[in-house]
Design an enzyme around this catalytic site. Structure first.
Site: not given
Ligand code: NDP
Length: 270
Positions: A16, A66, A102, A127, A130, A215
């Protein structure tokens, strides 16, 4: 000449950012063009360099580039260094400057748009990827009473806490039982998978805020569960808008007013 910017990612079709930056440009009277750039998974640097050397002035960087963008940048903001990731590049001649907006976007959305101060609050960040890493320094800068990191794989939360060396508590989800938080931020990718993190019941203090970085048109499973426990809820659309505004400020030296744009952005969600 019109200054050119782009969002680079893989995939990028869903982004977007072009619509958001076009709205910012209209509002502030800035003459910019903003494109989507799909880079091959093994071709981030080549694509970014091609854009820069053809006169591009800056880029937003989205998944999965990133960390590569961090390595590509020759100079960094403090917040990019602490995140270890870059979502905004600014090209000044041959210089490539990397920033990460961010976390600042998250803080502005919670504090200014939702009117929830972070100072002296008990914060829980879910979490250890990243998005969580990028949020830690900006959250700490707000002076919370505490910041607890919790992750499905607790060792990753622990590693993150050690990295920041700020006395952060870190644990798995089950260990949160019996504790109460004022603000719970979901920075996991669980919502993308249609799931909620497996949290114990009762972690929300009275009048707590549950915030999902993801979102969507309908409440995410995490937000639905929080609502059922009486928490106030918000998703990450405001964060998206605020991180974009922070990038725009870095590039153009003017901060757009995000308030009139949020409703239109929400209405555009499929
Ligand atoms: P990553 O892939 O780097 O990290 C994933 C994380 O989610 C890990 O901590 C993982 O845990 C955990 N996880 C994945 N699946 C599950 C589950 N079913 N239950 C519990 N924990 C889970 O992702 P990002 O950090 O890059 O992104 C995370 C979120 O943030 C995304 O939804 C993304 O869309 C959102 N985001 C939003 C932004 C915005 O502007 N609104 C900007 C940046 C990100 P484990 O380590 O145990 O595998």
């Amino acid at each position: 000449m019109t200054d050119r910017y782009a969002v680079i990612g893989h995939p990028v079709e869903h982004s977007r950012s072009p619509a958001i930056h076009a709205a910012f440009a209209r509002q502030t009277g800035q003459d910019i063009e903003y494109l989507k750039l799909l880079a091959p998974l093994d071709g981030f640097v080549a694509a970014a360099e091609a854009f820069r050397t053809s006169g591009g002035r800056g880029m937003n960087v989205t998944l999965p580039f990133k960390e590569e963008a961090f390595a590509y940048a020759g100079g960094h903001s403090e917040r990019a260094r602490s995140a270890g990731a870059v979502n905004t590049l600014r090209f000044d001649g041959d210089r490539v400057f990397g920033d990460n907006t961010d976390g600042a976007g998250l803080v502005r959305d919670i504090r200014d748009n939702l009117g929830v101060p972070l100072r002296d609050k008990a914060l829980l960040l879910l979490g250890a990827g990243g998005a969580a890493r990028g949020a830690i320094r900006p959250l700490l800068d707000q002076g919370p009473a505490s910041l607890t990191l919790a992750n499905r794989r607790p060792e990753r939360a622990l590693a993150l806490a050690l990295h920041f060396d700020a006395g952060l508590a870190a644990c798995g989800f089950a260990e949160l039982a019996g504790r109460r938080f004022d603000i719970v931020i979901n920075a996991t990718a669980a919502s993308l998978e249609g799931e909620a993190p497996a949290l114990p019941a009762g972690i929300y203090a009275p009048a707590a805020l549950a915030y999902d970085m993801m979102y969507a048109k309908a409440p995410t499973p995490f937000l639905a569960a929080a609502l059922a426990q009486g928490a106030r809820t918000a998703d990450g659309l405001g964060m998206l808008l605020e991180q974009a505004a922070e990038s725009f400020l870095l590039w153009r030296g003017v901060r757009p007013d995000t308030r009139p744009l949020l409703a239109a952005l929400r209405a555009s969600l499929a």
